[in-house]
Structure formats: structure tokens, C-alpha cells
Design a protein around this motif. Structure first.
Motif, PDB file in Angstrom:
ATOM      1  N   ALA A  44       0.791  -1.341  -0.060  1.00  0.00           N
ATOM      2  CA  ALA A  44       0.039   0.025  -0.082  1.00  0.00           C
ATOM      3  C   ALA A  44       0.911   1.177   0.076  1.00  0.00           C
ATOM      4  CB  ALA A  44      -0.882  -0.097   1.127  1.00  0.00           C
ATOM      5  N   ASP A  45       2.192   1.370   0.871  1.00  0.00           N
ATOM      6  CA  ASP A  45       2.917   2.538   0.832  1.00  0.00           C
ATOM      7  C   ASP A  45       3.898   2.686  -0.387  1.00  0.00           C
ATOM      8  OD1 ASP A  45       1.473   3.236   3.191  1.00  0.00           O
ATOM      9  OD2 ASP A  45       2.930   2.479   4.559  1.00  0.00           O
ATOM     10  N   PHE A  46       4.156   1.336  -0.997  1.00  0.00           N
ATOM     11  CA  PHE A  46       5.303   1.467  -1.679  1.00  0.00           C
ATOM     12  C   PHE A  46       5.075   0.774  -2.771  1.00  0.00           C
ATOM     13  CE2 PHE A  46       7.237   1.779   2.383  1.00  0.00           C
ATOM     14  CZ  PHE A  46       7.938   3.028   2.517  1.00  0.00           C
ATOM     15  N   ALA A  90       3.313   2.764  -5.729  1.00  0.00           N
ATOM     16  CA  ALA A  90       3.817   4.347  -5.960  1.00  0.00           C
ATOM     17  C   ALA A  90       4.389   4.313  -6.967  1.00  0.00           C
ATOM     18  CB  ALA A  90       4.953   4.498  -4.689  1.00  0.00           C
ATOM     19  N   GLU A  91       3.971   5.501  -7.974  1.00  0.00           N
ATOM     20  CA  GLU A  91       4.803   5.858  -9.016  1.00  0.00           C
ATOM     21  C   GLU A  91       6.375   6.319  -8.914  1.00  0.00           C
ATOM     22  OE1 GLU A  91       2.734   8.919 -11.183  1.00  0.00           O
ATOM     23  OE2 GLU A  91       0.612   7.929 -11.206  1.00  0.00           O
ATOM     24  N   GLN A  92       6.948   5.791  -9.983  1.00  0.00           N
ATOM     25  CA  GLN A  92       8.407   6.150  -9.941  1.00  0.00           C
ATOM     26  C   GLN A  92       8.579   7.421 -10.198  1.00  0.00           C
ATOM     27  OE1 GLN A  92      10.296   3.124 -12.259  1.00  0.00           O
ATOM     28  NE2 GLN A  92      10.822   1.921 -10.573  1.00  0.00           N
ATOM     29  N   ALA A  93       9.363   7.966  -9.453  1.00  0.00           N
ATOM     30  CA  ALA A  93       9.678   9.748  -9.602  1.00  0.00           C
ATOM     31  C   ALA A  93      11.045   9.613 -10.155  1.00  0.00           C
ATOM     32  CB  ALA A  93       9.786  10.110  -8.245  1.00  0.00           C
ATOM     33  N   PRO A  94      11.246  10.500 -11.209  1.00  0.00           N
ATOM     34  CA  PRO A  94      12.790  10.812 -11.585  1.00  0.00           C
ATOM     35  C   PRO A  94      13.440  11.582 -10.530  1.00  0.00           C
ATOM     36  CG  PRO A  94      11.146  12.502 -12.314  1.00  0.00           C
ATOM     37  CD  PRO A  94      10.401  11.562 -11.716  1.00  0.00           C
ATOM     38  N   ALA A  98      11.350   2.121  -5.550  1.00  0.00           N
ATOM     39  CA  ALA A  98      10.805   1.747  -4.266  1.00  0.00           C
ATOM     40  C   ALA A  98      11.795   1.089  -3.402  1.00  0.00           C
ATOM     41  CB  ALA A  98       9.378   1.040  -4.370  1.00  0.00           C
ATOM     42  N   PRO A  99      11.903   1.251  -2.051  1.00  0.00           N
ATOM     43  CA  PRO A  99      12.982   0.468  -1.168  1.00  0.00           C
ATOM     44  C   PRO A  99      12.374  -1.006  -1.020  1.00  0.00           C
ATOM     45  CG  PRO A  99      11.472   2.207   0.207  1.00  0.00           C
ATOM     46  CD  PRO A  99      11.053   2.479  -1.304  1.00  0.00           C
ATOM     47  N   ALA A 100      13.567  -1.669  -0.934  1.00  0.00           N
ATOM     48  CA  ALA A 100      12.993  -3.029  -0.433  1.00  0.00           C
ATOM     49  C   ALA A 100      12.309  -3.444   0.869  1.00  0.00           C
ATOM     50  CB  ALA A 100      14.541  -4.095  -0.496  1.00  0.00           C
ATOM     51  N   VAL A 150      12.519  -0.863   5.036  1.00  0.00           N
ATOM     52  CA  VAL A 150      11.523  -0.149   5.529  1.00  0.00           C
ATOM     53  C   VAL A 150      10.613  -1.091   6.481  1.00  0.00           C
ATOM     54  CG1 VAL A 150      11.321   1.672   3.667  1.00  0.00           C
ATOM     55  CG2 VAL A 150      10.083  -0.527   3.656  1.00  0.00           C
ATOM     56  N   ARG A 151      10.981  -2.335   6.832  1.00  0.00           N
ATOM     57  CA  ARG A 151      10.424  -3.111   7.655  1.00  0.00           C
ATOM     58  C   ARG A 151      10.110  -2.403   9.026  1.00  0.00           C
ATOM     59  NH1 ARG A 151       8.896  -8.307   8.386  1.00  0.00           N
ATOM     60  NH2 ARG A 151       9.606  -9.033   6.470  1.00  0.00           N
ATOM     61  N   GLU A 152      11.216  -2.015   9.684  1.00  0.00           N
ATOM     62  CA  GLU A 152      11.064  -1.423  11.078  1.00  0.00           C
ATOM     63  C   GLU A 152      10.223  -0.367  10.882  1.00  0.00           C
ATOM     64  OE1 GLU A 152      13.869   0.752  14.362  1.00  0.00           O
ATOM     65  OE2 GLU A 152      14.786  -0.517  12.561  1.00  0.00           O
TER      66      GLU A 152
END
Length: 284
Positions: free
Chosen positions: A129-131, A134-138, A232-234, A238-240
Motif C-alpha cells: 500500500a505504501d510503496f 507508488a509511481e516512480q519519480a525521476p 521503491a525501497p526493499a 522499511v520493515r521497521e
């Protein structure tokens, strides 16, 4: 009303700072171990641990031997003063003790809610939902040379058109903090730079050098080194963050449920002037 006296910082710790620090081996703590008595009152390692945990961070990091003596001195002083006190405690003290107990017990209840295991499927869903969608940004990697006047910038543009090295000119001519680094600004995304600078970067192809660009900081010659799409980060990165957010949301939901089920009657508060909460002298 006077602010309650804090013993530890002015009396115990500051005095103990003059003591030489010595290396201490980490020991296993037994909270029930008695380290001092004042009359018949015992002071334990547990009391000292709780006192340490309530210290501001700058004091928590003092050497162990300084902390040990300082905290023990504080607890001994407080205990001796408590034992000789023969007056009647003002209402504010009793009420403060009630509030402190209420806060601590409620905190333990929240900790119990927060510490319950999370379902991995819930974590995965929150990540998606969070990542995930998400659309990739330049992102842009650029360098610049900053000077005060347009004339200086135009002269630099001519030198660059004639084959001068951008990084060398930046180190020699740029008045910005990136000058010694060859003008490199590193990677940045939308909104990181002032609008005029960002617009110039977005209009360029990788490897191109701009005409002079005016911003509030002066005149820039910009070189766009390369572009990329921000990934997007793996999940593990961002698990924590995700798990903390989920635990907080769960705790808030449970708090609202428990409060909703409680037999609460606020009618007595109706008509009370809100300013009464500031009348601390009423508790004297």
C-alpha cells in the motif's frame, strides 16, 4: 508554586564529575540487590536502574562509576529527606502520585498491545500500500557553478563551450559550497531545489550544460550528469518503519475500543470553566 527540586544534576552528578573514570566490566544486574540502607529503608539496584532510565540522555552516557555514585547519592539524599519530613503533604503531591501511577500503568498496557506479534501478511499488505503501487519519480544528478553576476556566468559558458573542464572551473570559480567538490550536488528529486534551478535541470538531457540560470542565490551554470527513476525501497529497508506504524495503529484502535466500552460519565465537567486547570495555588 516553586518547581520541585531536582537533586541529581546539581548535587550528585556535578559533584561526581570530578572523580576519575575507570574501566568497568559489564555485570549482570540483580534488581533485588541492596546497595544501601537509610535507617530501615533499603535502596536496591532496581531503584538505581529506574533512576538511570529517567535521566536525560546527556547524563545517561556519563561513565558508569560517575553515574553509580551520583544516582546512589541522590537516592540516599531523597530517602533521608523523606524520613525526616513530618508535615502534611500538599494535595498536589498526592494527585501527582496518582497521575504518575495512572500514566505508568497505562503505559504498560500500551506496551503489551504494541509487543504482540504482527501477521506477516499484514506487513506485506502495508508495504504494498505504501510503496508497491507508488509511481516512480525521476531523480537527477547535477553539478553547478555559482557566481554573483550574469557577466561572470556568460564568461564561464564561453569557456565551457570552448572545451574547458566543468569540475575544474567549479573548483576555481564557484562561490557555492559545492565548488571544492567540482560543483557536484549529488542526487536529488522534485522539490529539492529552487524552482528556477529545477526547471533548468528538467529541460536538459544528460551530459548537457545550461545557459546561465538566475536564482535567489546568484547565477548558475548547470550540468546534468545523469538521471534515473527512483526505485521503491526493499521491504527489509522499511520493515521497521512499517511495523512501528502498524503497531501504533493497532494500539490506537484498541485504546479507542477500551475507552468506548468503559463506563465513562463526563457530565460533571459540563459548565466548568476551562481556566480552572491553571489554578495551581488551589492545591496548596
Amino acid at each position: 508554586m516553586q518547581k520541585p527540586l531536582t537533586f541529581l544534576v546539581p548535587l550528585a552528578i556535578v559533584a561526581a564529575l570530578a572523580l576519575p573514570a575507570s574501566a568497568q566490566e559489564t555485570a549482570t544486574a540483580d534488581p533485588k540487590t541492596v546497595v544501601a540502607t537509610v535507617g530501615e529503608t533499603e535502596i536496591t539496584i532496581g531503584h538505581m536502574i529506574v533512576a538511570w532510565a529517567s535521566l536525560p540522555e546527556q547524563y545517561q552516557n556519563l561513565p558508569d562509576d560517575v553515574l553509580f555514585k551520583g544516582i546512589l547519592d541522590q537516592l540516599v539524599q531523597q530517602t533521608a529527606l523523606m524520613q525526616q519530613f513530618d508535615g502534611t503533604l500538599p494535595a498536589r503531591v498526592d494527585l501527582q502520585i496518582e497521575n504518575e501511577r495512572r500514566s505508568l500503568v497505562a503505559g504498560e498496557a500500551v506496551n503489551g498491545i504494541m509487543e504482540k506479534p504482527l501477521d506477516e501478511a499484514e506487513v506485506q499488505a502495508a508495504y504494498q500500500a505504501d510503496f508497491g503501487s507508488a509511481e516512480q519519480a525521476p531523480e537527477y544528478n547535477a553539478s553547478h557553478i555559482l557566481v554573483e553576476t550574469e557577466e561572470e556566468a556568460l564568461a564561464l559558458a564561453e569557456e565551457l563551450a570552448g572545451g574547458a573542464d566543468f569540475a575544474a572551473l567549479a573548483r576555481e570559480k564557484s562561490t557555492g559550497p559545492s565548488g571544492p567538490n567540482g560543483g557536484q550536488l549529488g542526487w536529488f528529486g522534485d522539490g529539492a531545489m529552487v524552482p528556477e534551478f529545477e526547471a533548468a535541470v528538467k529541460s536538459m538531457d544528460a551530459g548537457a550544460v545550461s545557459a546561465p540560470v538566475k536564482t535567489q542565490f546568484g547565477w548558475h551554470i548547470v550540468k546534468l550528469n545523469e538521471t534515473r527513476m527512483q526505485e521503491a525501497p526493499a521491504l527489509e529497508e522499511v520493515r521497521e518503519q512499517i511495523e512501528l506504524q502498524l503497531r501504533q495503529l493497532r494500539a490506537q484502535k484498541v485504546i479507542e475500543e477500551i475507552t468506548g466500552l468503559a463506563d465513562v460519565d463526563r457530565s460533571a465537567a459540563e459548565g466548568v470553566n476551562p481556566s480552572v486547570i491553571k489554578q495551581i495555588t488551589a492545591l496548596e
